[in-house]
Design a protein around this motif. Structure first.
Motif, short mmCIF file in Angstrom:
data_model
loop_
_atom_site.label_atom_id
_atom_site.label_comp_id
_atom_site.label_asym_id
_atom_site.label_seq_id
_atom_site.Cartn_x
_atom_site.Cartn_y
_atom_site.Cartn_z
N PHE A 1 57.37 26.89 -11.03
CA PHE A 1 57.24 27.10 -9.59
C PHE A 1 56.22 28.22 -9.43
N VAL A 2 55.19 27.99 -8.59
CA VAL A 2 54.08 28.94 -8.54
C VAL A 2 53.82 29.41 -7.11
N GLU A 3 53.60 30.72 -7.00
CA GLU A 3 53.07 31.34 -5.78
C GLU A 3 51.68 31.84 -6.13
N VAL A 4 50.69 31.41 -5.35
CA VAL A 4 49.29 31.76 -5.64
C VAL A 4 48.74 32.64 -4.54
N THR A 5 48.06 33.70 -4.94
CA THR A 5 47.28 34.53 -4.02
C THR A 5 45.81 34.40 -4.41
N ARG B 1 40.35 22.70 0.67
CA ARG B 1 41.42 21.94 0.00
C ARG B 1 42.05 22.75 -1.15
N ALA B 2 42.26 24.02 -0.91
CA ALA B 2 42.74 24.89 -1.99
C ALA B 2 44.10 24.44 -2.54
N MET B 3 45.04 24.13 -1.67
CA MET B 3 46.37 23.74 -2.14
C MET B 3 46.30 22.43 -2.93
N ASP B 4 45.57 21.46 -2.45
CA ASP B 4 45.45 20.17 -3.16
C ASP B 4 44.86 20.38 -4.55
N ARG B 5 43.86 21.21 -4.64
CA ARG B 5 43.22 21.44 -5.93
C ARG B 5 44.14 22.21 -6.88
N LEU B 6 44.85 23.19 -6.35
CA LEU B 6 45.80 23.93 -7.19
C LEU B 6 46.88 23.01 -7.74
N ARG B 7 47.36 22.11 -6.91
CA ARG B 7 48.46 21.24 -7.35
C ARG B 7 48.03 20.20 -8.37
N PHE C 1 48.68 22.84 -11.15
CA PHE C 1 50.03 23.41 -11.02
C PHE C 1 50.78 22.59 -9.97
N PRO C 2 51.38 21.48 -10.38
CA PRO C 2 51.97 20.55 -9.39
C PRO C 2 53.11 21.15 -8.59
N HIS C 3 53.70 22.25 -9.07
CA HIS C 3 54.82 22.86 -8.35
C HIS C 3 54.40 24.14 -7.64
N THR C 4 53.14 24.17 -7.18
CA THR C 4 52.70 25.27 -6.34
C THR C 4 53.40 25.16 -4.99
N LEU C 5 54.12 26.21 -4.62
CA LEU C 5 54.94 26.17 -3.40
C LEU C 5 54.43 27.09 -2.31
#
Length: 400
Positions: free
Chosen positions: A292-296, A305-311, A314-318
């Motif tokens: 489970f990831v929190e990204v700053t 599209r930062a969240m889409d690319r992160l996932r 890291f598919p569990h970026t929350l």
């Protein structure tokens, strides 16, 4: 006597909308294994069995299964209610369940009545103190103040009065409270009353071992006063926590020592910070790919599209945060809007908010949206009709 100290299961809780029931079931399986492998005689659960007063059905079924298995194990069990539990619901049929070796204590009036267990050295008195709400007890207990310290001091007075009738008996106290010297995390519910929530460790002086619940991090306040913490992380502030339970030992003279037993981690919790391209390419972050990831993000301009690319990595970026602060919203001075088109103003606003100019396709879409909002033929027709009907002065007043 070997005692396993755990608390704050919070069955039914989610983690940023991700269900945790399967992870909680994994912990309870681990708990049963520890009871057998470590020859545990007593399991104490110091409150917050459930995450809310009316738990979901699946959480109740999981708790029921765990208690049935514990009742069939080598260990006795004492549970107390926490501030998240409904004392009445959790305590239903507790007098019948006692006969199975599972002792549920949710009634404040019974704090001075222990569960008495025996080992080869004699008796141990276990006092299960449920969460004590000062607001509910200030009148019936004639508390000196509307505070948690006053409520627990009164409860411990009843414990000591009972212990005085049992000379030489070893003692364990379970309490669900915020005790001084511990550091809370983001996932606990505030239990302050009138700003007074903290309780000094001295309240528990003279007890062989005090098993605390409420805070989700493990803490050793004194050798004999400890928090076990929650068995799973329930907020990103707990990313560095070591989760598990305390194994406590009592001999003929009382407390002899304890050590911490780590719990399994079905999915780790991580806080990552950096620019997007580094986070997506850094091989050193490979071990967080299933966490489970929190990204700053520290990018100067907010990436598209930062969240889409992160996932994708890291598919569990929350949770996604941006380190660069967005500009404060408010009316622009006239000098910045006078004689400028709606397109230009909207484009500048988007550039300020994102920290960089939109690309060509985004600009085209933005201008189309602006033009669609500004081109209102009904308003134009209405104003034209009014212009035809009135004088110059009237036209000016209507348009204003």
């Amino acid at each position: 006597m070997r005692i396993l100290h755990t608390s704050d299961w919070h069955l039914g809780r989610s983690f940023h909308r991700e269900g945790m029931l399967a992870h909680q079931a994994t912990y309870l399986d681990h708990l049963l294994e520890v009871v057998e492998s470590e020859r545990v005689d007593l399991v104490v659960v110091s409150g917050d069995i459930y995450d809310r007063a009316l738990p979901p059905v699946d959480a109740v079924l999981l708790a029921d299964d765990a208690l049935v298995r514990l009742a069939a194990s080598r260990a006795s069990v004492v549970l107390t209610s926490g501030n998240h539990d409904s004392a009445r619901r959790l305590g239903f049929s507790s007098r019948l369940i006692d006969a199975a070796g599972v002792h549920i204590r949710t009634d404040a009036s019974g704090v001075g009545t222990p569960v008495v267990l025996h080992d080869e050295h004699g008796a141990v008195a276990v006092y299960g103190l449920p969460y004590l709400d000062p607001a509910a007890l200030v009148e019936p207990w004639s508390l000196s103040a509307r505070s948690h310290e006053a409520a627990l001091t009164t409860a411990m007075g009843r414990v000591r009065a009972d212990l005085a009738k049992r000379p030489g008996m070893r003692s364990v106290v379970m309490a669900h409270a915020f005790v001084a010297g511990a550091q809370p995390s983001d996932s606990e519910r505030d239990i302050s009353v009138g700003g007074v929530s903290m309780v000094p460790t001295s309240v528990f002086d003279g007890i062989d071992y005090t098993a605390l619940g409420h805070l989700h991090g493990r803490h050793t306040l004194t050798e004999r006063v400890r928090y076990s913490g929650s068995p799973l992380a329930y907020s990103f502030s707990e990313a560095d926590h070591l989760k598990g339970s305390w194994l406590v030992e009592l001999d003929a003279d009382g407390f002899t020592g304890t050590h911490f037993l780590e719990a399994p981690v079905p999915r780790a919790v991580a806080r990552l910070s950096g620019d997007l391209e580094t986070l997506l390419s850094d091989p050193g972050l490979r071990h967080h790919e299933q966490s489970f990831v929190e990204v700053t993000l520290t990018d100067t301009a907010r990436p598209s599209r930062a969240m889409d690319r992160l996932r994708q990595r890291f598919p569990h970026t929350l949770v996604l945060r941006f380190a660069a602060s967005a500009p404060r919203l408010g009316s622009l001075p006239a000098s910045q809007t006078h004689a400028r088109s709606d397109r230009d103003i909207a484009l500048d606003f988007m550039t300020d908010m994102r920290g960089g100019q939109p690309d060509e396709s985004e600009t085209t879409l933005l201008w189309s949206a602006v033009d669609a909002c500004c081109d209102d033929s009904d308003v134009d027709t209405l104003l034209s009709d009014r212009d035809d009907a009135g004088t110059d002065d009237e036209q000016s007043e209507e348009v204003d």
